[in-house]
Design a protein around this motif. Structure first.
Motif, PDB file in Angstrom:
ATOM      1  N   MET A   1      56.797  65.911  23.253  1.00  0.00           N
ATOM      2  CA  MET A   1      57.496  65.668  21.988  1.00  0.00           C
ATOM      3  C   MET A   1      57.481  64.184  21.660  1.00  0.00           C
ATOM      4  O   MET A   1      58.469  63.631  21.277  1.00  0.00           O
ATOM      5  CB  MET A   1      58.954  66.127  22.170  1.00  0.00           C
ATOM      6  N   GLY A   2      56.344  63.531  21.848  1.00  0.00           N
ATOM      7  CA  GLY A   2      56.278  62.096  21.581  1.00  0.00           C
ATOM      8  C   GLY A   2      56.246  61.800  20.100  1.00  0.00           C
ATOM      9  O   GLY A   2      55.619  62.509  19.327  1.00  0.00           O
ATOM     10  N   GLY A   3      56.920  60.764  19.723  1.00  0.00           N
ATOM     11  CA  GLY A   3      56.980  60.417  18.306  1.00  0.00           C
ATOM     12  C   GLY A   3      55.640  59.998  17.751  1.00  0.00           C
ATOM     13  O   GLY A   3      55.305  60.292  16.610  1.00  0.00           O
ATOM     14  N   GLU A   4      54.845  59.281  18.597  1.00  0.00           N
ATOM     15  CA  GLU A   4      53.619  58.742  18.023  1.00  0.00           C
ATOM     16  C   GLU A   4      52.431  59.681  18.198  1.00  0.00           C
ATOM     17  O   GLU A   4      51.387  59.450  17.645  1.00  0.00           O
ATOM     18  CB  GLU A   4      53.261  57.407  18.686  1.00  0.00           C
ATOM     19  N   SER A  35      48.786  58.233  35.396  1.00  0.00           N
ATOM     20  CA  SER A  35      49.204  58.237  33.985  1.00  0.00           C
ATOM     21  C   SER A  35      48.548  57.084  33.237  1.00  0.00           C
ATOM     22  O   SER A  35      48.218  57.199  32.049  1.00  0.00           O
ATOM     23  CB  SER A  35      50.730  58.186  33.859  1.00  0.00           C
ATOM     24  N   LYS A  36      48.304  55.985  33.947  1.00  0.00           N
ATOM     25  CA  LYS A  36      47.636  54.856  33.310  1.00  0.00           C
ATOM     26  C   LYS A  36      46.210  55.237  32.948  1.00  0.00           C
ATOM     27  O   LYS A  36      45.727  54.954  31.841  1.00  0.00           O
ATOM     28  CB  LYS A  36      47.626  53.672  34.276  1.00  0.00           C
ATOM     29  N   VAL A  47      49.882  59.489  25.513  1.00  0.00           N
ATOM     30  CA  VAL A  47      50.621  58.905  26.623  1.00  0.00           C
ATOM     31  C   VAL A  47      51.433  60.028  27.245  1.00  0.00           C
ATOM     32  O   VAL A  47      52.319  60.580  26.602  1.00  0.00           O
ATOM     33  CB  VAL A  47      51.566  57.792  26.141  1.00  0.00           C
ATOM     34  N   MET A  48      51.107  60.354  28.502  1.00  0.00           N
ATOM     35  CA  MET A  48      51.824  61.464  29.140  1.00  0.00           C
ATOM     36  C   MET A  48      53.180  60.989  29.640  1.00  0.00           C
ATOM     37  O   MET A  48      53.278  59.961  30.299  1.00  0.00           O
ATOM     38  CB  MET A  48      50.984  61.991  30.319  1.00  0.00           C
ATOM     39  N   LYS A  49      54.209  61.731  29.307  1.00  0.00           N
ATOM     40  CA  LYS A  49      55.545  61.361  29.774  1.00  0.00           C
ATOM     41  C   LYS A  49      55.601  61.473  31.299  1.00  0.00           C
ATOM     42  O   LYS A  49      54.947  62.335  31.887  1.00  0.00           O
ATOM     43  CB  LYS A  49      56.598  62.289  29.168  1.00  0.00           C
ATOM     44  N   GLU A  50      56.397  60.607  31.909  1.00  0.00           N
ATOM     45  CA  GLU A  50      56.584  60.637  33.361  1.00  0.00           C
ATOM     46  C   GLU A  50      56.891  62.035  33.839  1.00  0.00           C
ATOM     47  O   GLU A  50      56.332  62.535  34.807  1.00  0.00           O
ATOM     48  CB  GLU A  50      57.786  59.764  33.745  1.00  0.00           C
ATOM     49  N   THR A  51      57.873  62.645  33.178  1.00  0.00           N
ATOM     50  CA  THR A  51      58.357  63.933  33.653  1.00  0.00           C
ATOM     51  C   THR A  51      57.315  65.023  33.480  1.00  0.00           C
ATOM     52  O   THR A  51      57.238  65.933  34.297  1.00  0.00           O
ATOM     53  CB  THR A  51      59.650  64.322  32.926  1.00  0.00           C
ATOM     54  N   THR A  52      56.507  64.918  32.425  1.00  0.00           N
ATOM     55  CA  THR A  52      55.425  65.892  32.259  1.00  0.00           C
ATOM     56  C   THR A  52      54.467  65.786  33.442  1.00  0.00           C
ATOM     57  O   THR A  52      54.054  66.785  34.025  1.00  0.00           O
ATOM     58  CB  THR A  52      54.648  65.625  30.953  1.00  0.00           C
TER      59      THR A  52
ATOM     60  N   GLU B  56      59.227  56.458  27.455  1.00  0.00           N
ATOM     61  CA  GLU B  56      58.099  57.261  27.909  1.00  0.00           C
ATOM     62  C   GLU B  56      58.467  58.081  29.135  1.00  0.00           C
ATOM     63  O   GLU B  56      57.592  58.634  29.788  1.00  0.00           O
ATOM     64  CB  GLU B  56      56.900  56.352  28.203  1.00  0.00           C
ATOM     65  N   PHE B  57      59.739  58.145  29.442  1.00  0.00           N
ATOM     66  CA  PHE B  57      60.155  58.855  30.647  1.00  0.00           C
ATOM     67  C   PHE B  57      60.119  60.368  30.466  1.00  0.00           C
ATOM     68  O   PHE B  57      59.533  61.078  31.270  1.00  0.00           O
ATOM     69  CB  PHE B  57      61.551  58.413  31.067  1.00  0.00           C
ATOM     70  N   ASN B  59      61.977  64.214  30.044  1.00  0.00           N
ATOM     71  CA  ASN B  59      63.165  64.961  30.423  1.00  0.00           C
ATOM     72  C   ASN B  59      63.106  65.424  31.879  1.00  0.00           C
ATOM     73  O   ASN B  59      62.278  66.244  32.244  1.00  0.00           O
ATOM     74  CB  ASN B  59      63.282  66.166  29.477  1.00  0.00           C
ATOM     75  N   GLU B  62      62.941  69.117  33.196  1.00  0.00           N
ATOM     76  CA  GLU B  62      61.658  69.825  33.210  1.00  0.00           C
ATOM     77  C   GLU B  62      61.101  69.859  34.629  1.00  0.00           C
ATOM     78  O   GLU B  62      60.657  70.895  35.126  1.00  0.00           O
ATOM     79  CB  GLU B  62      60.697  69.057  32.291  1.00  0.00           C
ATOM     80  N   VAL B  63      61.155  68.675  35.286  1.00  0.00           N
ATOM     81  CA  VAL B  63      60.647  68.585  36.654  1.00  0.00           C
ATOM     82  C   VAL B  63      61.507  69.417  37.589  1.00  0.00           C
ATOM     83  O   VAL B  63      61.004  70.119  38.464  1.00  0.00           O
ATOM     84  CB  VAL B  63      60.638  67.127  37.144  1.00  0.00           C
ATOM     85  N   GLU B 161      64.448  58.225  20.724  1.00  0.00           N
ATOM     86  CA  GLU B 161      63.470  58.741  19.765  1.00  0.00           C
ATOM     87  C   GLU B 161      63.991  58.588  18.354  1.00  0.00           C
ATOM     88  O   GLU B 161      63.263  58.198  17.438  1.00  0.00           O
ATOM     89  CB  GLU B 161      63.190  60.225  20.041  1.00  0.00           C
TER      90      GLU B 161
END
Lengths: 110, 308
Positions: A1-4, A35-36, A47-52, B56-57, B59, B62-63, B161
């Motif tokens: 759900m990234g804004g950009e 992720s980088k 950009v993949m979220k950390e949690t994803t 960029e963290f 939720n 989810e993990v 956000e």
């Protein structure tokens, strides 16, 4: 759900595992490096979220596609991941799936 | 960096401690630290780096669900890394309202001159005041860009956000308002300095004057709205209401109008200007202000802004 992100999150969700497997195809890697690399490969488009990332890593480890071990990098303890044979097979299957999907959808794109 | 550590602490509060969660936490901490350090060495300010890393963290739940772990019921109620992003200091308190105040001075003087003199222009003192206000605001804006404001606490993911979306959206509005305001100001200064007068008295051009003033009024209000939004979004997102914004606007406006009219108290009874002031301008201004405040109060029940 990234804004950009302009990419549909529904589609991306199906291929996060694939992207991660790609990053360890040629060698082991750890969280941040992965992720980088994903960000660099997509030229910043995704950009993949950390949690994803971490959800996917947990999932992949659970279904045997990757294994993990502790290592050191820059004086910090890190968890490294390496791909298994089963993982390579999964990856190949996903590649095939995408080729087919792409072909199908392309027929409708002008 | 502390901000990031606090964020991780609150993320992990209420999560049972075992090997898996400990490893997860260490990995996430290492990741975020790496990312933060790289952003800073790339030239970003501490603020920006922290903001980027946190936004960029994602939720954590989810993990956790992937790992088959759930938070303890107690933690669900207390875990909330919600709060201020930017610390306000004395400089920002004074310099920040300077921009809308400058616009309001301009607007007020335009109305005043239109009302009394049917002329489109303002006096040199006001021009000086306006320029000082804009200068103060510009300095503040520059300092802000250079990252001189200290980040104190954090917003939640959704707030972050929303803040970013709000800033992106308002950027266009404020740029538009800024440009329009600059044009009006420039034209006014040129007219005042060169002594060229546009007289409204011929009926047709009065309409023109009213349109300009209404437009200015709208721009001033939008600028104030945007400013209020900025302040509350950065502080307590749930606390913003249109009502508060309108009250703030009214206070500035009435203060400016009051200060400019202090001399009206000294006018003699019977002076037609005094009559106009006391029995037309003053009551009308107060009435419009009260009406605006009332309308905004009602409007708030329809606009659920940032309410959780």
């Amino acid at each position: 759900m990234g804004g950009e992100n302009l990419i549909s999150s529904d589609i991306i969700r199906g291929y996060t595992d694939t992207m991660i497997l790609f990053t360890v195809l040629d060698g082991d890697s750890y969280g941040y490096e992965m992720s980088k690399r994903i960000k660099e490969i997509t030229g910043g488009s995704y950009v993949m979220k950390e949690t994803t990332l971490y959800s996917a890593l947990t999932r992949l480890e659970k279904n045997g596609s990757i294994t993990s071990y502790s290592g050191m990098h820059d004086g910090r303890k890190r968890t490294y991941y390496s791909i298994t044979e089963a993982g390579r097979a999964c990856y190949a299957a996903k590649c095939g799936e995408w080729e087919l999907t792409k072909k199908v959808i392309d027929s409708f794109i002008k | 960096m502390d901000t990031i550590m606090n964020y991780i602490d609150s993320m992990f509060s209420g999560i049972p401690e075992n090997d898996a969660t400990r490893r997860l936490r260490d990995d996430i901490t290492a990741n975020m630290t790496d990312k933060y350090e790289e952003l800073v060495s790339d030239g970003k300010s501490e603020n920006e780096a922290v903001g980027t890393v946190i936004s960029e963290f994602g939720n954590i739940d989810e993990v956790l669900s992937e790992m088959g772990i759930s938070r303890t019921a107690k933690a669900k109620k207390t875990a909330s890394p919600v709060r201020v992003f930017v610390k306000r200091n004395i400089v920002s308190l004074i310099a920040r309202p300077a921009a809308p105040v400058a616009l309001m001075i301009l607007l007020y003087r335009l109305i005043d001159d239109w009302y009394w003199e049917f002329r489109f222009g303002i006096d040199k003192t006001s021009i000086a005041l306006i320029i000082i206000c804009f200068a103060a605001y510009s300095i503040y804006a520059l300092l802000r860009k250079a990252g001189k404001e200290k980040a104190s606490v954090l917003l939640t993911d959704e707030d972050m956000e929303r803040l970013k979306a709000h800033q992106a959206k308002n950027k266009k509005i404020s740029e538009l308002v800024g440009t329009a305001g600059a044009i009006v100001l420039a034209v006014t200064i040129v007219l005042s300095v060169t002594g060229v007068q546009i007289i409204w008295y011929p009926a047709g051009s009065r309409l023109f004057a009213r349109i300009i003033i209404l437009f200015m009024g709208f721009m001033v209000f939008m600028r104030n709205y945007h400013d209020c939004l900025d302040i509350y979004m950065g502080r307590e997102p749930g606390q913003f209401t249109v009502f508060k914004c309108t009250v703030r606007f009214s206070i500035y406006w009435l203060t400016i109008a009051g200060l400019y009219n202090i001399r009206a108290i000294n006018m003699l009874d019977g002076d037609p200007r005094f009559e106009l002031f006391m029995y037309q301008f003053l009551p009308v201004t107060l009435l419009i202000t009260l009406a605006a405040v009332f309308v905004s109060y009602v409007a708030d029940s329809f606009i659920k802004f940032g309410k959780r």
